[in-house]
Design an enzyme around this catalytic site. Sequence first.
Site, PDB file in Angstrom:
ATOM      1  N   GLY A 231     -10.835  55.757  48.154  1.00 30.69           N
ATOM      2  CA  GLY A 231     -10.857  55.044  46.899  1.00 30.69           C
ATOM      3  C   GLY A 231      -9.377  54.663  46.680  1.00 30.69           C
ATOM      4  O   GLY A 231      -8.988  54.199  45.362  1.00 30.69           O
ATOM      5  N   PRO A 275      -9.893  56.319  53.367  1.00 37.87           N
ATOM      6  CA  PRO A 275      -9.475  55.265  52.934  1.00 37.87           C
ATOM      7  C   PRO A 275     -10.108  54.103  53.563  1.00 37.87           C
ATOM      8  O   PRO A 275     -10.244  54.138  55.174  1.00 37.87           O
ATOM      9  CB  PRO A 275      -8.004  55.370  53.179  1.00 37.87           C
ATOM     10  N   GLY A 276     -10.664  52.884  52.898  1.00 32.81           N
ATOM     11  CA  GLY A 276     -11.071  51.691  53.536  1.00 32.81           C
ATOM     12  C   GLY A 276      -9.886  50.696  53.255  1.00 32.81           C
ATOM     13  O   GLY A 276      -9.260  50.222  53.742  1.00 32.81           O
ATOM     14  N   CYS A 346     -23.451  25.901  46.080  1.00 26.61           N
ATOM     15  CA  CYS A 346     -24.146  25.150  44.742  1.00 26.61           C
ATOM     16  C   CYS A 346     -24.548  26.027  43.724  1.00 26.61           C
ATOM     17  O   CYS A 346     -25.792  26.218  43.550  1.00 26.61           O
ATOM     18  CB  CYS A 346     -25.399  24.228  45.479  1.00 26.61           C
TER      19      CYS A 346
HETATM   20  N1  LLP Z   1     -16.232  56.745  51.964  1.00 25.26           N
HETATM   21  C1  LLP Z   1     -17.305  56.289  51.335  1.00 25.26           C
HETATM   22  C2  LLP Z   1     -18.615  57.319  51.413  1.00 25.26           C
HETATM   23  C3  LLP Z   1     -17.545  55.001  50.695  1.00 25.26           C
HETATM   24  O1  LLP Z   1     -18.851  54.719  50.221  1.00 25.26           O
HETATM   25  C4  LLP Z   1     -16.531  54.106  50.453  1.00 25.26           C
HETATM   26  C5  LLP Z   1     -16.652  52.964  50.088  1.00 25.26           C
HETATM   27  C6  LLP Z   1     -15.267  54.509  51.272  1.00 25.26           C
HETATM   28  C7  LLP Z   1     -15.227  55.769  51.787  1.00 25.26           C
HETATM   29  C8  LLP Z   1     -14.018  53.648  51.128  1.00 25.26           C
HETATM   30  O2  LLP Z   1     -13.393  53.395  49.919  1.00 25.26           O
HETATM   31  P1  LLP Z   1     -12.054  52.630  49.717  1.00 25.26           P
HETATM   32  O3  LLP Z   1     -11.220  53.568  50.342  1.00 25.26           O
HETATM   33  O4  LLP Z   1     -12.190  51.489  50.595  1.00 25.26           O
HETATM   34  O5  LLP Z   1     -12.153  52.362  48.342  1.00 25.26           O
HETATM   35  N2  LLP Z   1     -16.994  46.041  48.035  1.00 25.26           N
HETATM   36  C9  LLP Z   1     -16.237  46.812  47.031  1.00 25.26           C
HETATM   37  C10 LLP Z   1     -15.937  48.141  47.465  1.00 25.26           C
HETATM   38  C11 LLP Z   1     -17.143  49.126  47.635  1.00 25.26           C
HETATM   39  C12 LLP Z   1     -16.847  50.409  48.400  1.00 25.26           C
HETATM   40  C13 LLP Z   1     -18.125  51.058  48.918  1.00 25.26           C
HETATM   41  N3  LLP Z   1     -17.518  52.356  49.655  1.00 25.26           N
HETATM   42  C14 LLP Z   1     -14.943  45.970  46.707  1.00 25.26           C
HETATM   43  O6  LLP Z   1     -14.897  44.838  47.095  1.00 25.26           O
HETATM   44  O7  LLP Z   1     -14.276  46.145  45.850  1.00 25.26           O
END
Ligand code: LLP
Length: 417
Positions: A231, A275-276, A346
């Site tokens: 997050g 982190p993603g 479209c």
């Molecule tokens: N861990 C779990 C269990 C998750 O479900 C997620 C993201 C992460 C880690 C990584 O979260 P991050 O660090 O990337 O915030 N499509 C959306 C974001 C969806 C996130 C889903 N889960 C967007 O484009 O903002």
Amino acid sequence: MQYINAEITQSNRFYGNTNPYELIEQYGSPLYVYNEKIFRQRCREMKTFIPYPKISVNYSVKANNNLQLLKIAREEGLNVDAMSPGEIYFELEAGFKPEQILFICNNVSKEEMQFAIDRNITISVDSLSQLEQFGQINPGGSVAIRFNPGVGAGHSQKVITAGKGTKFGVDTSFLPEVKEILKKYHLKLVGINQHIGSLFLEGSAYLEAVKSLLSVASQFENLEFVDFGGGFGIPYKKQENQDRLDLSKLGEEIAAILHDWTASYGKKITFKIEPGRYISAEAGVLLGTVHAVKINHQDKYIGTDLGFNVLIRPVMYDSHHDIEIYRNNDTPSSRKEIVTIVGNICETGDYIAKERLLPEIFEGDIIGVLDAGAYGIVMSSNYNNRLRPAEVLIKENGDPMLVRRRDTFEDLIRFYK
Ligand code: LLP
């Protein structure tokens, strides 16, 4: 070539030895461009910001699962989480070992659980029903559980994954039932986890959730890990000088909590974060081409090939991405104007940037959509039978390398054959 409104990519030499025009000419438009240096830099920041010895950084590959990026993350010493057997498949392909993967699943079938069990991959289940099913197919096995700490955070209601109003995690009021199921199937609880949501730029909710999950952890004796989720946000409004998340402050605060808790738990366990976005978002720019400029009932539209099949975040969450402009001739943008940048799909809701004040844009310009490395290509689709773009990596030496080719019409028709 003119770089207009392009201070961000110029200041970090994003395109290395090449430029957006050369890239589009070689690989086609639209195009996802990644920068290896930035990607590695973000991996390292995540690895070091919590001054505590046993931290595992599990890159959340749902943000960007390009195989080449996964290999780089592995080289940087990261582990990974997975949301599906498909992600596990990619992670193994990228060279991760089963013990480096945590399968954080949500509402999966027994077959999907079995897929991970067969490969010795730890599974974290997120409901009592799934814990029960795990026990039935793997009695005596090791398992992890995702809890809902009651605190959520995120940039949109759609991505807040803890607290009230979300499907995720086991409500801690069900702890007695959890213990009963663990006992019934002789399961070993090796870890617990949470993920409060995606994109916070201020650490208070995360810290609160860390404390809350640790209080749950205290109720189990033999944990090997506690995983606090991802997050960590990035500033999408860099052109307005939006502040970054203060990682060093957050890291210090997390470490202090971990030291205290470990002293009371009496055993040193591993703490994981997931982190993603933080790792991949800023390492990616989406390039597209302007094919038409028009005024419709006084509103100015910039028509591009950046439909929501390519990047859905603006449409899906009303997300902001900064825009840069690149021009292959000397024409100046003599004024700024309010424009809406749209795609070629479209639907009226097909936009990439709404009502933005930008330097004048002309046909033939290339648009750079910044911070597109997370939740970009992975959420792209073939809607309208559009081809998903190629992905190119600007290597550390500045040279471009194709890391995934563009779709072809053959790709679109292959399931009919
Ligand atoms: N861990 C779990 C269990 C998750 O479900 C997620 C993201 C992460 C880690 C990584 O979260 P991050 O660090 O990337 O915030 N499509 C959306 C974001 C969806 C996130 C889903 N889960 C967007 O484009 O903002």
